[in-house]
Structures are given as C-alpha cells and as structure tokens.
Enzyme design. Structure first.
Site, PDB file in Angstrom:
ATOM      1  N   THR A  12       0.820  -1.219   0.000  1.00 48.38           N
ATOM      2  CA  THR A  12       0.000   0.000   0.000  1.00 48.38           C
ATOM      3  C   THR A  12       0.852   1.266   0.000  1.00 48.38           C
ATOM      4  O   THR A  12       0.317   2.373  -0.082  1.00 48.38           O
ATOM      5  CB  THR A  12      -0.892   0.041   1.256  1.00 48.38           C
ATOM      6  OG1 THR A  12      -0.028  -0.129   2.393  1.00 48.38           O
ATOM      7  CG2 THR A  12      -1.940  -1.061   1.242  1.00 48.38           C
ATOM      8  N   CYS A 129      17.836   5.426  -3.393  1.00 43.18           N
ATOM      9  CA  CYS A 129      17.361   6.020  -4.656  1.00 43.18           C
ATOM     10  C   CYS A 129      18.362   6.998  -5.279  1.00 43.18           C
ATOM     11  O   CYS A 129      18.624   6.954  -6.484  1.00 43.18           O
ATOM     12  CB  CYS A 129      16.020   6.709  -4.430  1.00 43.18           C
ATOM     13  SG  CYS A 129      15.958   7.699  -2.930  1.00 43.18           S
ATOM     14  N   HIS A 252      14.020  12.749  -8.413  1.00 40.91           N
ATOM     15  CA  HIS A 252      15.196  13.310  -7.749  1.00 40.91           C
ATOM     16  C   HIS A 252      16.114  13.930  -8.810  1.00 40.91           C
ATOM     17  O   HIS A 252      16.356  13.330  -9.864  1.00 40.91           O
ATOM     18  CB  HIS A 252      16.010  12.221  -7.043  1.00 40.91           C
ATOM     19  CG  HIS A 252      15.401  11.702  -5.770  1.00 40.91           C
ATOM     20  ND1 HIS A 252      14.270  12.217  -5.193  1.00 40.91           N
ATOM     21  CD2 HIS A 252      15.812  10.696  -4.956  1.00 40.91           C
ATOM     22  CE1 HIS A 252      14.007  11.562  -4.085  1.00 40.91           C
ATOM     23  NE2 HIS A 252      14.917  10.630  -3.918  1.00 40.91           N
TER      24      HIS A 252
END
Ligand code: A2P
Length: 350
Positions: A12, A129, A252
């Site tokens: 979720t 990331c 980013h």
C-alpha cells in the site's frame, strides 16, 4: 516453468504501489502475486492486470510457496521478515537500508554490477534512490576514463520519504497558499520522521535527509558514499554528498561533479551516454534541453544533461542527473533485479 509466485511487502506504500505497476509491465513469468501490508490494510483490494487482489496481513507464513519477495515496508519489517521469507525458499529483493552494507548481501544496479547477483544467499539489496541514478549515469564514464572523485548535491522529492511525506507537502502547500503563516503549518514528518524537530517542506529547501551521523554528514549522505564504493567495488573513490529535500512530489535531481582518471572530452562523454543502458542523454543548451524532474516522472530511465568541463580542473566534469525516485530509484530497480535473477537462472524455485 509456469511462473513465479511473487510477494510485494508494503503493497500500500509509495514504493509498493509502484512495484505492483512495474510487475504488471514486467516480462517476468508470473504465476501468482501476493500483496502484503499491515493489519490496517488487510482486506483492501488492488487491481492487478484486471484481477482484484486482496491485501493480506504480513505474517511469517505469508511466504510459504513464494519464490520472489519484494520488500518496501521499512527497515524494521525487512530485518524481521526477510529471513522468514528466505527460510521458506524465497529470494528477497529488499528496498530498505536494512542489509545494504552486509558483506553477504549483493547491492545491485543491474546496469552496473549484475554479476554480483551470482553471490546472493537469499537477500539482495536495492540501493538508495539517489545512489542508483548516479551509478547509472557514472558507470559508462568510469569504464571509459576511470573515476577518482565525486562531489554530489541532491535535490530530492518528498515521495522518497513515503506516502505520509507527500501528504505533508500537499497539506502545507494548500495551507500556505490559503494564507496560513509559516509558523502555523505544523510539520510532523520532514525532514526526518525519527528526528526531534520538524520543519515545513512547502516552499522550502531542507538540507537534511535522514538523521545526522558521523562527521556532521546525514545518513542519506553516508548511504551515497558507502553504497557507491560497494556497487563500484572501489574503496578508493573519493566522494562527498550534500542531500537536500525540496518541495517536489516525485523525481530526484542531482548536480554531480566528477574527476576522472584520464582526461575525456565532453563530446566523448556524450557519445558514451547516448548509448549507455538505462540512460537518456538530454543535453542541448541551444534548445534549452536538459533533464527535469517533472518530465522524468513515470519513466524508468535516468536522464543526464548539462554536461560541462570544469573551468579549472582538466579532468573535472559537471552534469545534472534526474530520475523517478520511485521507479529507477526503487520499484523498477527492484523488479529489474528480479528480471535479471530470472535471466541468470538465480531464483530458487520451491
Ligand atoms: P500499511 O498501509 O498497512 O500501513 P510508505 O513507505 O509509503 O510509508 O509505506 C509503508 C508500507 O509499509 C505500507 O504499505 C505499510 O502498510 C507497510 N507497513 C508498515 N508497517 C507494517 C507492518 N507492521 N507490517 C506490514 N506492513 C507494514
């Protein structure tokens, strides 16, 4: 084979939701997909290729019969449940920082070090990331000219801090535009959920991602430093990072300065990047063409532009590197690792 049973842990969440999408688009042969989250979400449904899948509460037994488990529910959940998944015969691809620096855990960006997967012992870590997109951009240059030093400043989206941080940006922005004074915006999450003080992110730039650690660098900055050295298998690379959260929902951006071993001209770097796997070169100042966070959202590639020679250092280069932090920075890199494991015949099938 008929296909793999794949579990998504944290189905979720901001990343889990995108993992489901990436699995829908994946070439990975799938038998069954299992969606796992906390008891709070159990019973909700999510669509997967036209079927309604019911979200189940994560328990150790959830992994019976699972071949590949993609984790993105926080480090604590990974530490507790990844070993349970491995015990039951699954290969875990973990998107948290729980195991990234463990000696026995490969830390993989498929374009850079897919071979490291051969040594896996059940758990594979997906890097941070901001590190992933920088690796995709720098590896082709490193292969051609060597890499001595990196200095990076990041401009990171709030989705990297999860769905609640996105909600915080939405709420604060609406309140600020409606006239609420800055000191009444009541931030609760950013810059770091686990830290004492919170500051508004709306219309702001926060030079803190994660909590502070050694030498006044934050953990996010240390992740970029340590993970780069592990992925590139080179402890001698000099690297410093400044990680900044900005009021952008996704994508980013990074200003990256590098010093190569050999002098390489900008035209040669552009030619390398134009054919590098996972890279889109977007660099034409005459047309104001350069990577932008808004344009990278929803794409799997890493976009590179603003390539320039440093004005003083002969082997110094500057560039701007952008990618969707939820896709290449997280969900896509994880699913791509699963696809690579399959291609290399490294998934243990129950
Ligand atoms: P839930 O929605 O049921 O709380 P994000 O990174 O966007 O904050 O998402 C975190 C993800 O981790 C969510 O899917 C969340 O599920 C899940 N999660 C949080 N705590 C647990 C837990 N105790 N067990 C399983 N999943 C969890």
């Amino acid at each position: 084979m008929t296909g793999y049973n794949v579990a998504v842990v944290g189905a979720t969440g901001a990343v889990g939701t995108r993992m489901i999408e990436m699995l829908e688009q994946s070439t990975l042969p799938l038998a069954q997909v299992k969606l796992l989250a906390s008891a709070r979400s159990a019973g909700q449904t999510r669509n997967f290729k036209g079927d309604e899948l019911v979200i189940e509460e994560l328990v150790p037994e959830s992994f019976e019969g699972v071949d590949i488990a993609l984790f993105s529910a926080g480090g604590g959940i990974s530490k507790k449940f990844a070993p349970e998944a491995v015990k039951r015969g699954a290969v875990v691809v973990d998107n948290t920082s729980a195991f990234r620096m463990d000696k026995d855990v490969p830390l993989v960006v498929p374009e850079v070090n897919a071979d490291a997967l051969k040594d896996h012992q059940g758990i594979i870590a997906n890097p941070n990331c901001s590190t992933i997109q920088m690796m995709v951009a720098l590896e082709p240059i490193r292969q051609a000219a060597g890499l001595k030093r990196i200095i990076v400043s990041t401009y990171q989206a709030v989705s990297g801090a999860g769905a609640k941080a996105m909600e915080e940006l939405r709420r604060e922005s609406a309140a600020y535009l409606a006239g609420t004074p800055v000191d009444e915006l009541n931030p609760e999450i950013l810059p770091a959920g686990g830290d004492k003080k919170h500051y508004p992110i709306a219309f702001n730039a926060l030079p803190q991602i994660d909590v502070f650690a050694e030498d006044n660098y934050t953990y996010e900055e240390w992740k970029m430093i340590n993970e780069t050295r592990k992925i590139m298998a080179d402890d001698t690379i000099k690297i410093a990072a400044t990680c900044v959260r900005i009021p952008v929902f996704a994508g980013h951006s990074e200003s990256v300065y590098i010093e190569t071993e050999d002098v390489i001209d900008v035209a040669a770097v552009k030619a390398l990047l134009a054919k590098a796997p996972g890279v889109v070169l977007e660099d034409d100042p005459s047309q104001q063409s350069y990577p932008q966070a808004l344009n990278a959202v929803g794409k799997k590639e890493t976009f590179v532009g603003r390539l320039r020679r440093d004005l003083d250092v002969e082997n110094g280069l500057h560039m701007w590197v952008v990618s969707d932090n939820l896709l290449k920075g997280a969900a896509w890199n994880s699913v791509q690792i699963a696809e690579t494991l399959h291609a290399m015949d490294l998934v243990r099938v129950n």
